[in-house]
Structure formats: structure tokens, C-alpha cells
Design a protein around this motif. Structure first.
Motif, PDB file in Angstrom:
ATOM      1  N   VAL A 114       0.765  -1.231   0.099  1.00 18.19           N
ATOM      2  CA  VAL A 114       0.135   0.023  -0.045  1.00 18.19           C
ATOM      3  C   VAL A 114       0.983   1.384   0.061  1.00 18.19           C
ATOM      4  O   VAL A 114       1.909   1.471   0.887  1.00 18.19           O
ATOM      5  N   ILE A 115       0.883   2.275  -0.889  1.00 16.94           N
ATOM      6  CA  ILE A 115       1.511   3.308  -1.047  1.00 16.94           C
ATOM      7  C   ILE A 115       0.670   4.474  -1.115  1.00 16.94           C
ATOM      8  O   ILE A 115      -0.196   4.478  -1.656  1.00 16.94           O
ATOM      9  N   LYS A 116       1.266   5.569  -0.287  1.00 20.63           N
ATOM     10  CA  LYS A 116       0.442   6.965  -0.189  1.00 20.63           C
ATOM     11  C   LYS A 116       1.471   7.826  -0.712  1.00 20.63           C
ATOM     12  O   LYS A 116       2.693   7.818  -0.301  1.00 20.63           O
ATOM     13  N   ILE A 117       0.950   8.588  -1.763  1.00 20.44           N
ATOM     14  CA  ILE A 117       1.732   9.790  -2.186  1.00 20.44           C
ATOM     15  C   ILE A 117       1.213  11.263  -1.651  1.00 20.44           C
ATOM     16  O   ILE A 117       0.088  11.221  -1.696  1.00 20.44           O
ATOM     17  N   GLY A 118       1.884  12.243  -1.644  1.00 21.27           N
ATOM     18  CA  GLY A 118       1.761  13.490  -1.252  1.00 21.27           C
ATOM     19  C   GLY A 118       1.413  14.407  -2.077  1.00 21.27           C
ATOM     20  O   GLY A 118       1.902  14.075  -3.389  1.00 21.27           O
ATOM     21  N   GLY A 119       1.133  15.535  -1.933  1.00 20.14           N
ATOM     22  CA  GLY A 119       0.911  16.585  -2.961  1.00 20.14           C
ATOM     23  C   GLY A 119       2.261  17.018  -3.657  1.00 20.14           C
ATOM     24  O   GLY A 119       2.008  17.510  -4.731  1.00 20.14           O
ATOM     25  N   ASN A 120       3.255  16.972  -2.927  1.00 20.48           N
ATOM     26  CA  ASN A 120       4.472  17.703  -3.520  1.00 20.48           C
ATOM     27  C   ASN A 120       4.894  16.483  -4.775  1.00 20.48           C
ATOM     28  O   ASN A 120       5.336  17.327  -5.724  1.00 20.48           O
ATOM     29  N   ILE A 121       4.441  15.208  -4.779  1.00 21.07           N
ATOM     30  CA  ILE A 121       4.800  14.390  -5.965  1.00 21.07           C
ATOM     31  C   ILE A 121       3.773  14.804  -7.050  1.00 21.07           C
ATOM     32  O   ILE A 121       4.026  14.878  -8.401  1.00 21.07           O
ATOM     33  N   ILE A 122       2.501  14.887  -6.650  1.00 18.68           N
ATOM     34  CA  ILE A 122       1.352  15.364  -7.527  1.00 18.68           C
ATOM     35  C   ILE A 122       1.647  16.689  -8.242  1.00 18.68           C
ATOM     36  O   ILE A 122       1.270  16.668  -9.379  1.00 18.68           O
ATOM     37  N   ASP A 123       2.209  17.529  -7.726  1.00 20.68           N
ATOM     38  CA  ASP A 123       2.184  18.858  -8.084  1.00 20.68           C
ATOM     39  C   ASP A 123       3.311  19.145  -9.285  1.00 20.68           C
ATOM     40  O   ASP A 123       3.458  20.278  -9.894  1.00 20.68           O
ATOM     41  N   ASP A 124       4.373  17.992  -8.959  1.00 21.42           N
ATOM     42  CA  ASP A 124       5.557  18.159 -10.066  1.00 21.42           C
ATOM     43  C   ASP A 124       5.548  17.018 -11.004  1.00 21.42           C
ATOM     44  O   ASP A 124       5.579  15.990 -10.702  1.00 21.42           O
ATOM     45  N   LEU A 160     -17.402  12.846   2.469  1.00 29.65           N
ATOM     46  CA  LEU A 160     -16.510  13.568   3.501  1.00 29.65           C
ATOM     47  C   LEU A 160     -14.934  13.627   3.171  1.00 29.65           C
ATOM     48  O   LEU A 160     -14.595  12.663   2.362  1.00 29.65           O
ATOM     49  N   ASN A 161     -14.291  14.613   3.129  1.00 30.99           N
ATOM     50  CA  ASN A 161     -12.909  14.876   3.133  1.00 30.99           C
ATOM     51  C   ASN A 161     -12.271  14.118   4.144  1.00 30.99           C
ATOM     52  O   ASN A 161     -12.660  14.247   5.338  1.00 30.99           O
ATOM     53  N   THR A 162     -11.330  13.340   3.867  1.00 28.62           N
ATOM     54  CA  THR A 162     -10.464  12.283   4.709  1.00 28.62           C
ATOM     55  C   THR A 162      -9.097  12.213   4.487  1.00 28.62           C
ATOM     56  O   THR A 162      -8.577  12.519   3.480  1.00 28.62           O
ATOM     57  N   ASN A 163      -8.446  12.443   5.564  1.00 27.17           N
ATOM     58  CA  ASN A 163      -7.080  12.416   5.515  1.00 27.17           C
ATOM     59  C   ASN A 163      -6.304  11.106   4.696  1.00 27.17           C
ATOM     60  O   ASN A 163      -6.931  10.089   5.147  1.00 27.17           O
ATOM     61  N   ALA A 164      -5.617  11.513   3.908  1.00 32.62           N
ATOM     62  CA  ALA A 164      -5.087  10.518   2.980  1.00 32.62           C
ATOM     63  C   ALA A 164      -4.107   9.559   3.725  1.00 32.62           C
ATOM     64  O   ALA A 164      -4.167   8.381   3.222  1.00 32.62           O
ATOM     65  N   ASP A 165      -3.394   9.922   4.501  1.00 30.81           N
ATOM     66  CA  ASP A 165      -2.473   9.075   5.239  1.00 30.81           C
ATOM     67  C   ASP A 165      -3.256   8.024   5.921  1.00 30.81           C
ATOM     68  O   ASP A 165      -3.063   6.985   6.362  1.00 30.81           O
ATOM     69  N   THR A 166      -4.280   8.525   6.668  1.00 26.66           N
ATOM     70  CA  THR A 166      -5.329   7.855   7.440  1.00 26.66           C
ATOM     71  C   THR A 166      -6.011   6.894   6.798  1.00 26.66           C
ATOM     72  O   THR A 166      -6.005   5.547   7.248  1.00 26.66           O
ATOM     73  N   ILE A 167      -6.293   7.073   5.466  1.00 22.76           N
ATOM     74  CA  ILE A 167      -6.950   6.206   4.428  1.00 22.76           C
ATOM     75  C   ILE A 167      -5.951   4.831   4.285  1.00 22.76           C
ATOM     76  O   ILE A 167      -6.170   3.811   4.238  1.00 22.76           O
ATOM     77  N   ALA A 168      -4.783   5.664   3.944  1.00 26.54           N
ATOM     78  CA  ALA A 168      -3.719   4.516   3.520  1.00 26.54           C
ATOM     79  C   ALA A 168      -3.618   3.427   4.870  1.00 26.54           C
ATOM     80  O   ALA A 168      -3.299   2.284   4.569  1.00 26.54           O
ATOM     81  N   SER A 169      -3.386   4.011   5.995  1.00 22.32           N
ATOM     82  CA  SER A 169      -3.249   3.189   7.133  1.00 22.32           C
ATOM     83  C   SER A 169      -4.336   2.163   7.405  1.00 22.32           C
ATOM     84  O   SER A 169      -4.323   0.935   7.921  1.00 22.32           O
ATOM     85  N   GLU A 170      -5.790   2.751   7.114  1.00 21.77           N
ATOM     86  CA  GLU A 170      -6.947   2.062   7.430  1.00 21.77           C
ATOM     87  C   GLU A 170      -7.188   0.856   6.307  1.00 21.77           C
ATOM     88  O   GLU A 170      -7.503  -0.390   6.678  1.00 21.77           O
ATOM     89  N   LEU A 171      -6.669   1.307   5.122  1.00 19.80           N
ATOM     90  CA  LEU A 171      -6.579   0.158   3.944  1.00 19.80           C
ATOM     91  C   LEU A 171      -5.641  -0.940   4.278  1.00 19.80           C
ATOM     92  O   LEU A 171      -5.756  -2.028   4.117  1.00 19.80           O
ATOM     93  N   ALA A 172      -4.521  -0.531   4.876  1.00 27.39           N
ATOM     94  CA  ALA A 172      -3.311  -1.366   5.061  1.00 27.39           C
ATOM     95  C   ALA A 172      -3.829  -2.447   6.454  1.00 27.39           C
ATOM     96  O   ALA A 172      -3.623  -3.610   6.226  1.00 27.39           O
TER      97      ALA A 172
END
Length: 261
Positions: free
Chosen positions: A9-19, A159-171
Motif C-alpha cells: 500500500v503506497i500513499k503519495i503526497g501533494g508534492n509528488i502530484i504537483d510536480d 467526506l474529506n478524509t486524511n489520505a495518510d489515514t486512508i492508507a493506514s486503514e486500508l493497510a
């Protein structure tokens, strides 16, 4: 344990998406990961930009976004629309059969609206349940799920949900069925002793060191919810968690932070 298949399971942040260049490199690295995999993406910076362009003033408290109704419209458009579909299309170009999801799709992630004693976060969700059987079916059908940071409450409300949390809950949910490695990828090489010095990566982080660094204020703001999620995930069955630059995905010897209990 030995007969469990593994999933990454991999979570990427905005800094990767924006570049765009960084995103291309990530897409390439992610596509080359073998076996079952799930991608979760944020996109806060793009949402902030879009909100400002239409005259909304984004509000944050302790690194978490306050989401009123107009802001929810923006984050749904940007996360579930523009960013999610762009990533799915780019993965398809790398022969990765990706499919984009919000938590509402197939009731994959159900949340409840956050109820905080003093702060009204607005339309922000805290994850309640993951539809693990459906997720397992998708993975075993050769689908690579790509989740945006939007869930639902089963009563029609997104609902807007923290992406880090989604990654950890999926994991955590997947760890009942698979051996799970959770990777948080962002622009830094790992969790740093000194946030100004990229060479100060903490190679191994455990609960004792974490408590000490929080007390010393060496770790603060957005990194705290991220690490809280990590320790929570490990205590609930996730095998291994790494935080660092996405180059670690293709190189086991890459510098990064490994989280252990």
C-alpha cells in the motif's frame, strides 16, 4: 503466516502530484512494483490553489483542513476528479490496470463525520470500516485500486478524509488477508532529526524514540498525525512501514525511515 500473499500500500503526497516530472518518475517506480498493490493519493496543494482561485480562504488547524460545504465541492472535484483520473490514465500508459475510487464506490471506505469537542472540522470523515472482501476481489482480478482522499457516510454525504489515514486503514484491513507493507512517499528522504537537513534521516523509528522527539519538538505539525497513523497500523497487523522518497520503492537499500513498534 507463510502462505499469505503480500500487498504493497503506497500513499503519495501533494508534492509528488504537483510536480509533473516527479509524478512521472513515481508512476514508473510504482508500475514496476510486483504483486498486489494499492495507491492512495492526497492533493491538498492543488485543492488549496483551486479554492483560492475561486475566492475561498482555506483553513487549517494542526495540519488538518477545515472543510466547509464550498471547500468540500473543491476537494471532491480535485481529488476524486482531476488528480485521481490523471493518475489512473498515466498508470494505464505504463500497462498498470488501475481503477480510481472514492470511499463511496462499492462502499469501499465508510466514514463518520468527525465529532470534535471544540473544533468544527466541517465535512471531514473519520474512517469506520473498509470493504475488505471487495478490495480483495479487485486485487485478485488484477485491478490496481487508486484511492483519493474522499469517503462517504452511507447516508449520501461525501467526506474529506486524511489520505495518510486512508492508507493506514486500508493497510490494517488488508493485513487480515495479506502480508502488508505500507509506504508513505513524499519529497523528503525520510523522517528527519532536523527538518532543514535532508541528510539527517532517522533510519529506524520506534515508539520510545518518537515520544522523545515529540517532547523535544524535533517532530511537529503534519508529521505527528502521519506517525501516529504508522504506530496504530503496526499495532493492528501491518507488517512493515517505510517513509521516504519514492526512489525507495525500487531500491531496498535506499535511505528511508523504517517504522517499528
Amino acid at each position: 503466516m507463510g502462505n499469505k500473499k503480500s500487498v504493497t500500500v503506497i500513499k503519495i503526497g501533494g508534492n509528488i502530484i504537483d510536480d509533473p516530472k516527479e509524478l512521472q518518475q513515481f508512476i514508473n517506480d510504482f508500475s514496476n512494483i510486483e504483486g498486489y498493490k494499492v495507491l492512495v493519493h492526497g492533493g491538498g496543494k492543488s485543492a488549496t490553489k483551486m479554492a483560492q482561485s475561486i475566492g475561498l480562504v482555506p483553513q487549517m488547524i494542526d495540519g488538518r483542513r477545515i472543510t466547509d460545504a464550498p471547500m468540500l465541492d473543491v476537494v471532491v472535484m480535485i481529488y476524486a476528479g482531476q488528480i485521481n483520473k490523471n493518475i489512473v490514465a498515466q498508470l494505464q500508459a505504463h500497462n498498470t490496470n488501475a481503477m480510481g475510487f472514492s470511499g463511496a464506490d462499492g462502499n469501499l471506505i465508510q466514514s463518520e463525520k468527525r465529532n470534535h469537542p471544540t473544533i468544527d472540522y466541517g465535512f471531514v470523515g473519520d474512517v469506520e470500516s473498509v470493504n475488505t472482501p471487495l478490495l480483495e476481489t479487485l486485487l485478485s482480478s488484477g485491478i490496481v485500486p487508486v484511492f483519493c482522499a474522499i469517503t462517504h457516510d452511507k447516508n449520501g454525504q461525501l467526506l474529506n478524509t486524511n489520505a495518510d489515514t486512508i492508507a493506514s486503514e486500508l493497510a490494517i484491513a488488508l493485513s487480515e488477508v495479506f502480508e502488508v507493507t505500507l509506504n508513505y512517499c513524499f519529497e523528503k528522504p525520510g523522517v528527519l532529526f532536523d527538518s532543514e537537513d535532508d541528510s539527517s534521516v532517522i533510519a529506524n523509528m520506534n515508539t520510545d524514540l518518537y515520544s522523545k522527539l515529540k517532547e523535544e519538538k524535533a517532530i511537529h505539525s503534519g508529521m505527528i498525525p502521519k506517525l501516529d497513523n504508522c504506530f496504530n497500523s503496526l499495532s493492528k497487523g501491518v507488517q512493515k512501514i517505510r517513509i521516504g522518497h519514492h526512489s525507495m520503492l525500487q531500491n531496498d537499500d535506499a535511505i528511508c525511515t523504517t517504522i517499528q513498534l
